[in-house]
Design a protein around this motif. Structure first.
Motif, short mmCIF file in Angstrom:
data_model
loop_
_atom_site.label_atom_id
_atom_site.label_comp_id
_atom_site.label_asym_id
_atom_site.label_seq_id
_atom_site.Cartn_x
_atom_site.Cartn_y
_atom_site.Cartn_z
N VAL A 83 39.13 67.54 59.22
CA VAL A 83 39.60 67.34 57.84
C VAL A 83 39.65 68.67 57.09
N THR A 84 38.80 69.62 57.47
CA THR A 84 38.63 70.84 56.68
C THR A 84 39.43 72.03 57.18
N LYS A 85 40.25 71.87 58.24
CA LYS A 85 40.91 73.06 58.78
C LYS A 85 42.14 72.72 59.61
N GLU A 86 43.00 73.71 59.77
CA GLU A 86 44.10 73.70 60.73
C GLU A 86 45.12 72.58 60.54
N GLY A 87 45.33 72.15 59.31
CA GLY A 87 46.36 71.16 59.03
C GLY A 87 47.13 71.56 57.80
N GLU A 88 47.85 70.61 57.23
CA GLU A 88 48.58 70.88 56.00
C GLU A 88 47.62 70.86 54.82
N LYS A 89 47.68 71.90 54.01
CA LYS A 89 46.76 72.02 52.88
C LYS A 89 46.97 70.90 51.87
N CYS A 90 45.84 70.37 51.39
CA CYS A 90 45.87 69.39 50.30
C CYS A 90 44.58 69.54 49.51
#
Length: 466
Positions: free
Chosen positions: A135-142
């Protein structure tokens, strides 16, 4: 340095006698003081609660206003952006009596991350723990629960950056980036927000590059996401409880406004952690587990966490602390179920050492709480300060239950350091009071603190016990 301070006090005393002689012919003995300036009359009592300025003692009985002025220190803290100010306003709506916001953002983010992980796993059981780091890294920022949830429902990977800042968890479930506030007490013995500075630091590679831990305990959920809190309502960190609880409550309100989990509201169960001098935390954990808690946010104290972590994780329940900083927890056998979003003291030690060195101090003496938090942070501070070319003259651990800190303070001031560091909790107010008595208060030498004592509650305790 010590001789110079003594000489200065002798001049001050001589000057006081001159003033006294000049005033002997005055029939007005009202004691209303005068234009005495700040910081020079810490032992002067003023009557009642009039406009005595810096010479007035709190409530007529406490320590003089301004006695703590200049005391600086570090605490995990996001920079005060409009978003953070808006969040603090939401905390005030939940608890209008808040004195501080310490660890409120981290507590809020802990609840948001847990809920998002449960949404991704579609499970309130232990399976959600395996999704927390992702949830905290390596995805699309939100940056909001609603926006992140929309991405999750669209099948996207997310990277949640919360109110407390980017998390970017390492594989062991702790942040690799830390945002710190450098706080300072003002003339009213409270934190002067206008003097706050901010520093950001990244964890060293050996801390950041840790493989993802596996969840070792399988626990089925019941379809209702239940979040418990294990936060201090009593004990030496009780001043941290209100903002932490408020942060969690704001998060749960937002989660439920967005539809909750599995079509049902997230349930919140509050419990007291106490401190390490009591068995309150163990009793609270037993109660939370009996009420089907899927995740427990807490404890605030690393020492308290270490007393109950086995009971929590062995039950297959997530434990997520918003305030634990002891590096002992970085390598603890937590079954892949323990997380924290307060940075390790490895980072705080580095930031505090940098601040002390930048202020021009070449030597320090340290007074620290004798537990995993205090000893670990003192060690990290020493390492970082010596790396920067400074000298650590002595490190003196103490028991928070001591009736007096006179001997510990004697040992520290005997080294005549350029600066003194106090690593502790509410008892820090009594330690600084003893330092002032011995001529080594914030008006005499630079005093530095840490997240356990840099708050308005310390000023209140100082005045109440003075």
């Amino acid at each position: 340095m010590r001789d110079k301070r003594v000489l200065m006090r002798l001049f001050a005393l001589l000057f006081a006698f001159v003033l006294l002689a000049a005033a002997c012919g005055d029939d007005d003995d009202s004691g209303d003081g005068g234009d005495n300036g700040g910081g020079e009359t810490d032992t002067t009592e003023a009557e009642g609660g009039g406009d005595g300025g810096d010479t007035t003692e709190a409530g007529g009985d406490g320590e003089a206003t301004g006695s703590l002025a200049g005391w600086r220190g570090t605490t995990p803290l996001p920079e005060l952006t409009p978003e953070v100010e808006a969040f603090q306003a939401r905390m005030d709506e939940v608890d209008p009596n808040l004195q501080d916001y310490n660890y409120g953002p981290e507590s809020y983010d802990a609840a948001i991350v847990i809920a998002l992980a449960a949404q991704i796993a579609d499970d309130d059981g232990s399976a959600h723990a395996a999704e927390i780091v992702g949830v905290t890294k390596e995805g699309e920022k939100c940056t909001t629960y609603a926006d992140c949830l929309a991405l999750v429902e669209a099948g996207e990977d997310i990277d949640y950056d919360g109110v407390s800042g980017p998390h970017e968890f390492s594989g062991n479930g702790e942040p690799t980036v830390g945002s710190y506030g450098v706080l300072q007490f003002g003339e009213d013995n409270r934190i002067d927000d206008e003097l706050t500075e901010f520093k950001t630091i990244e964890a060293p590679a050996e801390v950041a590059d840790i493989p993802l831990a596996e969840t070792e305990v399988d626990r089925a959920g019941n379809g209702v996401l239940t979040i418990g809190t294990l936060l201090p309502e009593t004990g030496s960190l009780a001043f941290l409880g209100p903002p932490e609880v408020a942060g969690v409550q704001v998060a749960v309100n937002e989660i439920n406004e967005a539809g909750g989990f599995n079509g049902q509201d997230v349930e919140l169960v509050l419990a007291d952690s106490g401190d390490t001098t009591t068995d309150i935390a163990s009793q609270s954990v037993d109660r939370l587990l009996s009420q089907n808690a899927d995740a427990i946010i807490g404890a605030a104290s690393s020492g308290v966490t270490l007393t109950v972590i086995d009971a929590v994780v062995n039950a297959g329940v997530t434990m997520f602390s918003p305030a634990n900083t002891s590096k002992e927890l970085s390598t603890y056998d937590d079954k892949g179920l323990y997380f924290r979003n307060a940075p390790s003291d490895i980072l705080q030690g580095a930031v505090l050492a940098e601040v002390i060195a930048e202020d021009g101090n070449a030597s320090i003496a340290v007074l620290n709480l004798d537990d995993s938090y205090g000893n670990g942070l003192a060690e990290d501070l020493q390492s970082s300060f010596e790396e920067a070319g400074g000298e650590v003259l002595t490190i003196v651990p103490y028991s928070p239950d001591a009736q007096t800190f006179e001997s510990e303070v004697n040992e520290v001031v005997g080294e005549d350091p350029d600066a003194i560091v106090v690593i502790g909790f509410e008892e820090s107010a009594r330690i600084v009071s003893e330092l002032i008595k011995q001529g080594y208060g914030p008006a005499d030498v630079p005093i530095y603190g840490t997240d356990g004592n840099m708050g308005n509650a310390t000023g209140e305790t100082f005045e109440a016990e003075g």
